[in-house]
Design a protein around this motif. Structure first.
Motif, mmCIF file in Angstrom:
data_model
loop_
_atom_site.group_PDB
_atom_site.id
_atom_site.type_symbol
_atom_site.label_atom_id
_atom_site.label_comp_id
_atom_site.label_asym_id
_atom_site.label_seq_id
_atom_site.Cartn_x
_atom_site.Cartn_y
_atom_site.Cartn_z
ATOM 1 N N SER A 195 12.165 2.647 43.800
ATOM 2 C CA SER A 195 12.753 1.398 43.980
ATOM 3 C C SER A 195 12.201 0.027 44.248
ATOM 4 C CB SER A 195 13.899 1.501 45.261
ATOM 5 O OG SER A 195 12.984 1.664 46.415
ATOM 6 N N VAL A 196 10.684 0.099 44.588
ATOM 7 C CA VAL A 196 9.933 -1.102 44.843
ATOM 8 C C VAL A 196 8.807 -1.316 43.880
ATOM 9 C CG1 VAL A 196 10.619 -0.974 47.194
ATOM 10 C CG2 VAL A 196 8.287 -0.110 46.427
ATOM 11 N N LYS A 197 8.753 -0.322 43.067
ATOM 12 C CA LYS A 197 7.555 -0.352 41.988
ATOM 13 C C LYS A 197 7.707 -1.530 41.077
ATOM 14 C CE LYS A 197 6.356 3.880 41.089
ATOM 15 N NZ LYS A 197 6.497 5.381 40.583
ATOM 16 N N GLY A 198 6.787 -2.360 40.924
ATOM 17 C CA GLY A 198 6.599 -3.298 40.139
ATOM 18 C C GLY A 198 6.964 -4.671 40.854
ATOM 19 N N ARG A 199 7.363 -4.629 42.036
ATOM 20 C CA ARG A 199 7.953 -5.797 42.731
ATOM 21 C C ARG A 199 7.250 -6.021 44.158
ATOM 22 N NH1 ARG A 199 12.775 -5.999 45.131
ATOM 23 N NH2 ARG A 199 13.030 -3.710 45.418
ATOM 24 N N PHE A 200 6.637 -4.781 44.507
ATOM 25 C CA PHE A 200 6.002 -4.671 45.891
ATOM 26 C C PHE A 200 4.549 -4.275 45.768
ATOM 27 C CE2 PHE A 200 9.787 -3.733 49.229
ATOM 28 C CZ PHE A 200 10.508 -4.816 48.579
ATOM 29 N N THR A 201 3.519 -4.954 46.481
ATOM 30 C CA THR A 201 2.371 -4.487 46.569
ATOM 31 C C THR A 201 1.736 -4.399 48.044
ATOM 32 O OG1 THR A 201 1.926 -5.810 44.566
ATOM 33 C CG2 THR A 201 0.010 -5.291 45.886
ATOM 34 N N ILE A 202 1.054 -3.226 48.254
ATOM 35 C CA ILE A 202 0.550 -2.767 49.298
ATOM 36 C C ILE A 202 -0.878 -3.161 49.328
ATOM 37 C CG2 ILE A 202 0.125 -0.374 48.816
ATOM 38 C CD1 ILE A 202 0.759 0.356 51.931
ATOM 39 N N SER A 203 -1.565 -3.753 50.353
ATOM 40 C CA SER A 203 -3.099 -4.046 50.343
ATOM 41 C C SER A 203 -3.513 -3.925 51.928
ATOM 42 C CB SER A 203 -3.257 -5.110 49.808
ATOM 43 O OG SER A 203 -2.943 -6.406 50.655
ATOM 44 N N LYS A 204 -4.869 -3.790 52.055
ATOM 45 C CA LYS A 204 -5.371 -3.610 53.243
ATOM 46 C C LYS A 204 -6.797 -4.668 53.308
ATOM 47 C CE LYS A 204 -7.307 0.259 54.281
ATOM 48 N NZ LYS A 204 -7.675 1.616 54.808
ATOM 49 N N ASP A 205 -6.721 -5.202 54.540
ATOM 50 C CA ASP A 205 -8.094 -5.930 54.737
ATOM 51 C C ASP A 205 -8.821 -4.949 55.971
ATOM 52 O OD1 ASP A 205 -10.068 -7.476 55.972
ATOM 53 O OD2 ASP A 205 -9.012 -9.404 55.597
ATOM 54 N N ASN A 206 -9.748 -4.287 55.419
ATOM 55 C CA ASN A 206 -10.598 -3.362 56.344
ATOM 56 C C ASN A 206 -11.262 -4.135 57.516
ATOM 57 O OD1 ASN A 206 -9.704 -0.744 55.204
ATOM 58 N ND2 ASN A 206 -11.022 -1.140 53.482
ATOM 59 N N ALA A 207 -11.695 -5.265 57.094
ATOM 60 C CA ALA A 207 -12.413 -6.003 58.007
ATOM 61 C C ALA A 207 -11.726 -6.411 59.364
ATOM 62 C CB ALA A 207 -13.003 -7.363 57.555
ATOM 63 N N LYS A 208 -10.271 -6.760 58.967
ATOM 64 C CA LYS A 208 -9.464 -7.481 60.087
ATOM 65 C C LYS A 208 -8.398 -6.280 60.636
ATOM 66 C CE LYS A 208 -9.481 -11.941 58.170
ATOM 67 N NZ LYS A 208 -8.670 -13.118 57.731
ATOM 68 N N LEU A 239 2.158 -6.043 53.078
ATOM 69 C CA LEU A 239 3.188 -5.537 51.965
ATOM 70 C C LEU A 239 3.758 -6.757 51.366
ATOM 71 C CD1 LEU A 239 4.575 -3.298 50.657
ATOM 72 C CD2 LEU A 239 6.476 -3.696 52.157
ATOM 73 N N GLN A 240 3.271 -7.429 50.235
ATOM 74 C CA GLN A 240 3.673 -8.278 49.410
ATOM 75 C C GLN A 240 4.946 -7.835 48.716
ATOM 76 O OE1 GLN A 240 2.493 -11.711 49.248
ATOM 77 N NE2 GLN A 240 4.558 -12.060 47.962
ATOM 78 N N MET A 241 6.104 -8.740 49.029
ATOM 79 C CA MET A 241 7.303 -8.283 48.453
ATOM 80 C C MET A 241 7.868 -9.482 47.489
ATOM 81 S SD MET A 241 9.139 -6.408 51.727
ATOM 82 C CE MET A 241 9.304 -7.949 52.767
ATOM 83 N N ASN A 242 8.064 -9.196 46.230
ATOM 84 C CA ASN A 242 8.479 -10.181 45.376
ATOM 85 C C ASN A 242 9.796 -9.782 44.428
ATOM 86 O OD1 ASN A 242 6.084 -11.647 45.763
ATOM 87 N ND2 ASN A 242 4.965 -10.603 43.952
ATOM 88 N N SER A 243 10.603 -10.804 44.207
ATOM 89 C CA SER A 243 11.899 -10.284 43.594
ATOM 90 C C SER A 243 12.748 -9.658 44.432
ATOM 91 C CB SER A 243 11.560 -9.453 42.355
ATOM 92 O OG SER A 243 10.711 -10.365 41.396
ATOM 93 N N LEU A 244 12.616 -10.134 45.888
ATOM 94 C CA LEU A 244 13.653 -9.246 46.706
ATOM 95 C C LEU A 244 15.233 -9.266 46.287
ATOM 96 C CD1 LEU A 244 11.801 -10.494 49.903
ATOM 97 C CD2 LEU A 244 12.235 -8.052 49.266
ATOM 98 N N LYS A 245 15.598 -8.154 46.660
ATOM 99 C CA LYS A 245 17.221 -7.763 46.415
ATOM 100 C C LYS A 245 17.892 -7.587 47.658
ATOM 101 C CE LYS A 245 15.795 -5.186 42.206
ATOM 102 N NZ LYS A 245 15.864 -3.944 41.228
ATOM 103 N N PRO A 246 19.192 -7.831 47.740
ATOM 104 C CA PRO A 246 20.029 -7.458 48.852
ATOM 105 C C PRO A 246 19.692 -6.042 49.730
ATOM 106 C CG PRO A 246 21.432 -8.947 47.622
ATOM 107 C CD PRO A 246 20.071 -8.441 46.572
ATOM 108 N N GLU A 247 19.514 -5.177 48.255
ATOM 109 C CA GLU A 247 19.537 -3.503 48.995
ATOM 110 C C GLU A 247 17.922 -3.489 49.686
ATOM 111 O OE1 GLU A 247 20.215 -4.846 46.031
ATOM 112 O OE2 GLU A 247 19.544 -3.574 44.304
ATOM 113 N N ASP A 248 17.290 -4.625 49.696
ATOM 114 C CA ASP A 248 15.720 -4.452 50.297
ATOM 115 C C ASP A 248 15.982 -4.621 51.816
ATOM 116 O OD1 ASP A 248 14.220 -6.101 47.388
ATOM 117 O OD2 ASP A 248 14.310 -3.726 48.052
#
Length: 129
Positions: free
Chosen positions: A62-75, A80-89
């Motif tokens: 349901s979120v593929k192509g719209r959300f991106t997960i990433s991690k800053d190991n140092a910090k 979670l970057q969420m783009n093209s948000l929908k009401p169902e989110d």
């Protein structure tokens, strides 16, 4: 003991973007997998995205192509970057971690809430149409 604190939730209009953050502290290991989950009122908690011990990622369809997960190991911060948000989110979003090593991309095991031990308190995301 591990502490996770989410932030970044807000109210936005459909089509907008948000970036959630999760600060991880305590007795944790940088290679433990981390995940984002969400729970809407009256619904079960569901997996949204996860990052495995080898940094491979998994996303719910349901979120593929719209959300991106990433991690800053140092910090020790998970994003979670969420783009093209929908009401169902619209939901409360939680981050969580599992005290073990789990690897592999598209690993559906990492989207099952019952597999994760430590959880944050959540941050609310509301998307209006």
């Amino acid at each position: 003991q591990v502490q996770l604190v989410e932030s970044g939730g807000d109210s936005v209009q459909a089509g907008g973007s948000l970036r959630l953050s999760c600060v991880v502290s305590g007795s944790t290991y940088s290679r433990y997998p981390l995940g984002w989950f969400r729970q809407a009122p009256g619904k079960e908690r569901e997996g949204v995205a996860a990052i495995a011990s080898d940094a491979a990622t998994t996303y719910a369809d349901s979120v593929k192509g719209r959300f991106t997960i990433s991690k800053d190991n140092a910090k020790n911060i998970l994003y979670l970057q969420m783009n093209s948000l929908k009401p169902e989110d619209t939901a409360m979003y939680y981050c969580a971690t599992y005290p073990g090593l789990v690897i592999g991309a598209n690993n559906r095991w990492l989207l099952r809430p019952s597999n994760f031990r430590w959880w944050g308190q959540g941050t609310q995301v509301t998307v209006s149409s």
